[in-house]
Scaffold this active site. Structure first.
Site, PDB file in Angstrom:
ATOM      1  N   SER A 195       0.822  -1.199   0.000  1.00 45.17           N
ATOM      2  CA  SER A 195       0.000   0.000   0.000  1.00 45.17           C
ATOM      3  C   SER A 195       0.861   1.256   0.000  1.00 45.17           C
ATOM      4  O   SER A 195       1.617   1.495  -0.924  1.00 45.17           O
ATOM      5  CB  SER A 195      -0.959  -0.038   1.187  1.00 45.17           C
ATOM      6  OG  SER A 195      -2.106   0.744   0.927  1.00 45.17           O
ATOM      7  N   LYS A 212     -21.520  17.954   8.043  1.00 44.85           N
ATOM      8  CA  LYS A 212     -20.498  18.471   8.942  1.00 44.85           C
ATOM      9  C   LYS A 212     -20.157  17.407   9.983  1.00 44.85           C
ATOM     10  O   LYS A 212     -21.032  16.854  10.646  1.00 44.85           O
ATOM     11  CB  LYS A 212     -20.991  19.748   9.632  1.00 44.85           C
ATOM     12  CG  LYS A 212     -20.018  20.344  10.635  1.00 44.85           C
ATOM     13  CD  LYS A 212     -18.738  20.796   9.961  1.00 44.85           C
ATOM     14  CE  LYS A 212     -17.787  21.431  10.964  1.00 44.85           C
ATOM     15  NZ  LYS A 212     -16.506  21.816  10.332  1.00 44.85           N
TER      16      LYS A 212
END
Length: 326
Positions: free
Chosen positions: A124, A176
């Site tokens: 990765s 949010k």
């Protein structure tokens, strides 16, 4: 009377000599302390790195953003070393930390001949860093790949219901601070996260395709999140050669015209105390002193140490770990 005067003169002469040697000893001690401090400093290590050597850099463990490491690699690029061998043994880390390391290695490669050696694992984000090099060497049993991105977050909704706790909030818009782990993830929040992951994944794929010269078909094959052994990775163009540090040195000599027989010297990156590495080392030493090293080894095998480290990672991850730790 004359005898007393001679004694006084002798004593004064001896005091002056003693004072001289004391001052000289103090000056020598101060100079030695200054010299040692300079040599141990990051800039001093780069200055004293010999032109007649190859620098060995080790990238291990979880990769996070680390400005000190970036500055150390930049100093290495400005030093007089003949070449650099980067040893990587890492499951990856945050996408931002991996990108930062990749950019630093790209700058280093532009100034010095550089080769990457995968000792055990370059997965990765660690593989993202590896592709900065024009030549990647890996052992046959090493694990390489895991090209992908993930975003993980805990959700405590069921636990809070069990203990009778309800978290209330007032926010400016529905997305949010979403997701927050205290309520079920809405479809809109999941879609927003999916967009972030896919965008970073597309960038990661493009990076691998450009640096490794892959066509779309081969890129699709290697970028499904799997890891490959060194033998498999060679056929898939994820690496360039099977071998170890000796293989890397031979490539530097043959392809980059680095002088044969140069010694390889460790270039230590600045130690980091901002994460759990220092605490883990101290705990390991304590267990050794108490004769409990076996317990530490069992925890390591169980993945507990790595799981604790994961708590210190923020943001999107470019990380691979077996055994359900992902």
């Amino acid at each position: 009377m004359s005898l007393d005067s001679d004694v006084i003169v002798d004593r004064r002469r001896m005091r002056r000599k003693l004072t001289f040697w004391r001052v000289l000893a103090a000056v020598v001690a101060i100079a030695a302390i200054v010299a040692i401090s300079v040599m141990l400093s990051p800039r001093g290590r780069a200055t004293f790195t010999s032109a007649g050597s190859i620098a060995r850099v080790n990238i291990e463990g979880l990769i996070r953003t680390d400005q000190e490491r970036v500055e150390a690699l930049d100093r290495l690029g400005n030093s007089s070393v003949a070449a650099v061998i980067v040893h990587i043994n890492s499951p990856g880390g945050t996408t931002s930390g991996s990108e930062q390391l990749y950019n630093a290695l790209m700058r280093l490669k532009a100034k010095k001949p550089m080769v990457v050696v995968v000792e055990g694992l370059a997965a990765s984000g660690a593989y993202m860093a590896a592709v900065a090099s024009d030549h990647i060497v890996a052992q046959q049993s090493a694990l390489v790949g895991s090209i992908g991105v993930l975003f993980q977050f805990p959700n405590f909704t069921q636990l809070l219901k069990t203990v009778g706790v309800q978290v209330e909030e007032v926010k400016s818009s529905p997305l949010k601070a979403a997701p927050n782990g205290y309520e079920p993830t809405s479809p809109e929040a999941r879609a927003a996260l999916d967009s972030l992951v896919k965008d970073s994944y597309a960038w990661f794929r493009g990076l691998v395709q450009t640096r490794r010269g892959m066509d779309n078909a081969l890129l699709d094959k290697v970028s499904d999140g799997r890891v490959f052994t060194g033998r498999q990775a060679l056929d898939l163009k994820l690496i360039d050669q099977l071998g170890d540090e000796r293989t890397a040195i031979a490539w530097l000599v043959e392809q980059k015209h680095v002088k044969k027989g140069l010694p390889v010297r460790d270039y230590h990156l600045q130690p980091r105390f901002g994460d759990l590495t220092f605490l883990r080392t101290a705990a390991s030493l304590t267990l050794d002193a108490l004769g409990l090293r076996g317990i530490a080894h069992q925890l390591e095998q169980a993945g507990v140490t790595q799981a604790v480290d994961r708590l210190n990672l923020n943001g999107m991850l470019a990380l691979w770990a077996p055994g359900g730790i992902n």
